[in-house]
Design an enzyme around this catalytic site. Structure first.
Site, PDB file in Angstrom:
ATOM      1  N   GLY A  61       0.843  -1.191   0.000  1.00 17.59           N
ATOM      2  CA  GLY A  61       0.000   0.000   0.000  1.00 17.59           C
ATOM      3  C   GLY A  61       0.877   1.238   0.000  1.00 17.59           C
ATOM      4  O   GLY A  61       1.675   1.427   0.908  1.00 17.59           O
TER       5      GLY A  61
ATOM      6  N   SER B 282      -6.705   6.703   4.066  1.00 17.66           N
ATOM      7  CA  SER B 282      -7.699   7.771   4.095  1.00 17.66           C
ATOM      8  C   SER B 282      -7.093   9.126   4.470  1.00 17.66           C
ATOM      9  O   SER B 282      -7.705  10.156   4.217  1.00 17.66           O
ATOM     10  CB  SER B 282      -8.819   7.404   5.069  1.00 17.66           C
ATOM     11  OG  SER B 282      -8.272   7.121   6.340  1.00 17.66           O
TER      12      SER B 282
ATOM     13  N   CYS C 259      -3.789   9.816   3.621  1.00 17.46           N
ATOM     14  CA  CYS C 259      -2.541   9.869   2.860  1.00 17.46           C
ATOM     15  C   CYS C 259      -2.625  10.911   1.752  1.00 17.46           C
ATOM     16  O   CYS C 259      -3.657  11.028   1.090  1.00 17.46           O
ATOM     17  CB  CYS C 259      -2.276   8.545   2.161  1.00 17.46           C
ATOM     18  SG  CYS C 259      -2.145   7.188   3.285  1.00 17.46           S
TER      19      CYS C 259
ATOM     20  N   TYR D 145      -7.554  11.901  14.026  1.00 15.93           N
ATOM     21  CA  TYR D 145      -6.879  10.866  13.230  1.00 15.93           C
ATOM     22  C   TYR D 145      -5.911  11.595  12.309  1.00 15.93           C
ATOM     23  O   TYR D 145      -6.297  12.519  11.599  1.00 15.93           O
ATOM     24  CB  TYR D 145      -7.919  10.085  12.407  1.00 15.93           C
ATOM     25  CG  TYR D 145      -7.325   8.975  11.556  1.00 15.93           C
ATOM     26  CD1 TYR D 145      -6.319   8.156  12.056  1.00 15.93           C
ATOM     27  CD2 TYR D 145      -7.779   8.738  10.260  1.00 15.93           C
ATOM     28  CE1 TYR D 145      -5.780   7.128  11.287  1.00 15.93           C
ATOM     29  CE2 TYR D 145      -7.255   7.698   9.485  1.00 15.93           C
ATOM     30  CZ  TYR D 145      -6.250   6.906  10.007  1.00 15.93           C
ATOM     31  OH  TYR D 145      -5.718   5.892   9.250  1.00 15.93           O
TER      32      TYR D 145
ATOM     33  N   MET E 220       0.758   9.443   9.540  1.00 12.11           N
ATOM     34  CA  MET E 220       2.075   9.449  10.175  1.00 12.11           C
ATOM     35  C   MET E 220       3.047  10.316   9.372  1.00 12.11           C
ATOM     36  O   MET E 220       4.125  10.633   9.845  1.00 12.11           O
ATOM     37  CB  MET E 220       2.605   8.017  10.298  1.00 12.11           C
ATOM     38  CG  MET E 220       1.765   7.158  11.235  1.00 12.11           C
ATOM     39  SD  MET E 220       1.692   7.816  12.903  1.00 12.11           S
ATOM     40  CE  MET E 220       3.280   7.293  13.507  1.00 12.11           C
TER      41      MET E 220
ATOM     42  N   ARG F 207      10.088   7.415   9.017  1.00 14.92           N
ATOM     43  CA  ARG F 207       9.226   6.577   8.182  1.00 14.92           C
ATOM     44  C   ARG F 207       9.156   7.108   6.756  1.00 14.92           C
ATOM     45  O   ARG F 207       8.971   6.369   5.807  1.00 14.92           O
ATOM     46  CB  ARG F 207       7.840   6.611   8.836  1.00 14.92           C
ATOM     47  CG  ARG F 207       6.784   5.769   8.233  1.00 14.92           C
ATOM     48  CD  ARG F 207       5.539   5.966   9.095  1.00 14.92           C
ATOM     49  NE  ARG F 207       4.441   5.156   8.667  1.00 14.92           N
ATOM     50  CZ  ARG F 207       3.711   4.419   9.500  1.00 14.92           C
ATOM     51  NH1 ARG F 207       3.974   4.387  10.784  1.00 14.92           N
ATOM     52  NH2 ARG F 207       2.701   3.726   9.061  1.00 14.92           N
TER      53      ARG F 207
HETATM   54  P1  XMP Z   1      -6.556   3.891   6.272  1.00 10.96           P
HETATM   55  O1  XMP Z   1      -7.155   4.056   4.910  1.00 10.96           O
HETATM   56  O2  XMP Z   1      -6.935   2.618   6.926  1.00 10.96           O
HETATM   57  O3  XMP Z   1      -4.982   3.824   6.005  1.00 10.96           O
HETATM   58  O4  XMP Z   1      -6.848   5.091   7.119  1.00 10.96           O
HETATM   59  C1  XMP Z   1      -4.058   3.563   7.025  1.00 10.96           C
HETATM   60  C2  XMP Z   1      -2.697   3.317   6.415  1.00 10.96           C
HETATM   61  O5  XMP Z   1      -2.197   4.501   5.773  1.00 10.96           O
HETATM   62  C3  XMP Z   1      -0.767   4.532   5.809  1.00 10.96           C
HETATM   63  N1  XMP Z   1      -0.376   5.840   6.323  1.00 10.96           N
HETATM   64  C4  XMP Z   1       0.024   6.861   5.544  1.00 10.96           C
HETATM   65  N2  XMP Z   1       0.244   6.924   4.207  1.00 10.96           N
HETATM   66  N3  XMP Z   1       0.790   9.221   4.439  1.00 10.96           N
HETATM   67  C5  XMP Z   1       0.649   8.114   3.660  1.00 10.96           C
HETATM   68  O6  XMP Z   1       0.845   8.196   2.443  1.00 10.96           O
HETATM   69  C6  XMP Z   1       0.598   9.218   5.782  1.00 10.96           C
HETATM   70  O7  XMP Z   1       0.735  10.240   6.455  1.00 10.96           O
HETATM   71  C7  XMP Z   1       0.198   7.975   6.361  1.00 10.96           C
HETATM   72  N4  XMP Z   1      -0.045   7.606   7.646  1.00 10.96           N
HETATM   73  C8  XMP Z   1      -0.418   6.287   7.573  1.00 10.96           C
HETATM   74  C9  XMP Z   1      -0.333   3.383   6.693  1.00 10.96           C
HETATM   75  O8  XMP Z   1       0.127   2.355   5.859  1.00 10.96           O
HETATM   76  C10 XMP Z   1      -1.608   3.001   7.435  1.00 10.96           C
HETATM   77  O9  XMP Z   1      -1.629   1.658   7.860  1.00 10.96           O
END
Ligand code: XMP
Length: 521
Positions: A338, A343, A345, A424, A427, A440
């Site tokens: 992924g 959501s 990202c 929410y 990261m 990260r």
């Molecule tokens: P959902 O859609 O479940 O996604 O809210 C959670 C996953 O998103 C990733 N993640 C990020 N990807 N920027 C990104 O491009 C971010 O700031 C970020 N924070 C989390 C991560 O893989 C998580 O499990």
């Protein structure tokens, strides 16, 4: 006979298995809503489907659901809730290493039904103070253990005396004294604390709370009759908690490819921190970064594989077959797939990279099958139907947003215009990177303004307990499997047949042309 006959030609022409469908659509990157699954002859009732999944030789879950290693999603409370439901929580690393160790210990030491840190009051407080506390924190209970400054049990303040008429009395005047309070030593709870407490409540008519103390009478926790009754009922649930060989809940922890002041991979620090995590009982570590097909991540996985030959290692994130092969060759057992579907990202907008999730999963699964590693579908899941689709091409899903509004997610509930929300954040958002997650995304700690964030800060509507949310998701997964005649997840992967959906077809999939009174979820 008719039941087992091969699909006739028109089914075959329209509803294709993965190895025909995805190559035929190789000019287009597809995600969950771009496709739908065809139903198949079934002898399987949804409630009879099995959801257990194996992610590594010694990492088995009873449901294929993992909570994201994000600082607004998974700390010990979330990990406990996931494991109790048969899944796995990955404790995030946006906290000091020592704190992450404590979070893992909390999960591993969790005794179901034991409230490990009950709200306590002090003997010199006034009943009025206690009433104010209840009002301020909106507690739904009014009985509190009373402890001295050293945490030693002094008595129990019963709800019967926590009344405005006694507001000016001190707790010490109103409490039930220590000698009359029912307690049990923690070591006497034995292997099955719930059965022990259940027996106690049956034998002590009218007593609804059992306090747990250590050898020196320090309060160690509280068991309530209502919790015991709820848990006893839940024991008949289909999906058992995910436990290790010592009957402790399983727990994962995320780590980054930590660098030293010279920008080199800090092998020693990574090794010693993961060693400490393993000592605390962590069942799996996840080397969790935005770009897993990179030297730093590969070297980190190699360091860990050399140091801990039997430890299950998750690594990622990738969206290519080469990325899967690379991490598998470095020693990872499960690969997170992924880049940009989440959501919160913004990677695809900011960096212009990332692959929609169904295509990414298909490409990665083929490489994973060759390398005998598993695939975790990470991000972009908004409903149970997405999970069913993801599980046709992966061994488990990782969800952030779906759990971020739950009671068990870190952070307080906030009220805005009469609605309740929880924070929410990505990261890769500036706030999270400042709090520590910059590595990260390949940035230095304390990122300066010129670093482009790859995530946003947001709110999720509060949605109650993880149990409730998971019950809906699991029900949906089981329905999907019933429609495909799949008794277990490997049959789901084998049987899935796909077709593209048009924008009009997508609209047709949601409720339409009605005035909705109440949403189904
Ligand atoms: P959902 O859609 O479940 O996604 O809210 C959670 C996953 O998103 C990733 N993640 C990020 N990807 N920027 C990104 O491009 C971010 O700031 C970020 N924070 C989390 C991560 O893989 C998580 O499990």
């Amino acid at each position: 006979m008719a039941a087992t006959r091969q699909p006739d030609n028109s089914d075959r022409q329209f509803y294709q298995p993965a190895e025909e469908f995805f190559p035929a659509n190789s000019h287009l990157a597809l995600t969950f809503d771009d496709i739908t699954l065809a139903t198949l002859y079934s002898e399987i009732l949804p409630r009879d489907t099995q959801l257990d999944t194996t992610l590594a030789e010694n990492l088995r879950l009873n449901i294929p659901v993992i909570s994201s290693d994000m600082d607004t999603v998974t700390e010990s409370r979330m990990a406990i809730a996931l494991a109790l439901n048969g899944g796995l929580g990955l404790i995030h690393y946006n906290m000091p290493e020592r704190q992450q160790l404590s979070e893992v210990s909390r999960v591993k030491n969790h005794v179901h039904g034991l409230i490990q840190e009950p709200i306590k009051v002090a003997p010199d407080q006034f009943i009025g103070d206690v009433l104010a506390l209840i009002e301020q924190k909106k507690f739904g209970f009014s009985t509190f253990p009373v402890v001295d400054r050293k945490g030693k049990l002094v008595g129990l303040l019963s709800g019967h005396v926590v009344k405005p008429r006694y507001a000016k009395k001190k707790v010490s005047e109103a409490l039930t004294p220590r000698a009359q309070v029912h307690t049990i030593k923690k070591k006497d709870l034995g292997k099955d604390p719930i059965a022990r407490a259940d027996k106690f409540f049956t034998e002590h008519i009218g007593i609804h709370k059992l306090l747990v103390v250590d050898e020196d009478d320090h309060l160690q926790g509280l068991i309530t009759m209502s919790d015991v009754e709820r848990i006893t009922q839940e024991r008949n649930a289909q999906f058992k908690p995910a436990r290790d060989a010592h009957f402790h809940l399983i727990c994962g922890a995320a780590v980054s490819a930590t660098r030293n002041a010279f920008g080199e991979l800090d092998r020693e620090r990574i090794r010693s921190h993961v060693g400490a995590l393993v000592e605390r009982g962590a069942d799996v570590v996840a080397v969790s970064t935005a770009h897993g097909h990179s030297k730093g991540v590969g070297d980190t996985v190699r360091v860990l594989r050399d140091a801990f030959p039997k430890l299950p290692i998750i690594a990622g994130n990738v969206t290519s077959a080469a990325g899967v092969e690379f991490l598998a060759e470095c020693g990872a057992n499960a690969i997170k797939v992924g880049q940009g579907p989440g959501s919160i990202c913004t990677t695809r907008n900011v960096a212009g990279v990332g692959i929609p999730q169904m295509t990414a999963l298909y490409v990665c699964l083929r490489a994973a099958a060759k390398k005998k590693v598993s695939i975790l579908a990470d991000g972009g899941i908004t409903k149970s139907g997405d999970i069913v689709k993801a599980l046709t091409l992966s061994q488990a899903v990782i969800c952030g947003g779906i759990f971020a509004g739950c009671n068990e997610a870190p952070g307080e509930i906030v009220e805005i215009s009469g609605k309740f929300y929880k924070q929410y954040r990505g990261m890769g958002s500036l706030a999270a990177m400042k709090a520590g997650s910059a590595a990260r995304y390949g940035h230095l700690p304390n990122p300066a303004q010129k670093v482009a964030p790859e995530g946003i800060e947001a709110l999720k509507e509060a949605c109650g307990s993880v149990d409730r949310v998971l019950a809906q998701l699991i029900g949906g997964i089981q329905s999907g499997m019933g429609y495909l005649g799949a008794a277990n997840l490997s049959q789901l992967r084998e049987k899935a047949r796909y077709i593209r959906v048009s924008p009009a077809g997508m609209r047709e999939a949601a409720p339409h042309d009605v005035v909705e009174l109440k949403t189904g979820n």
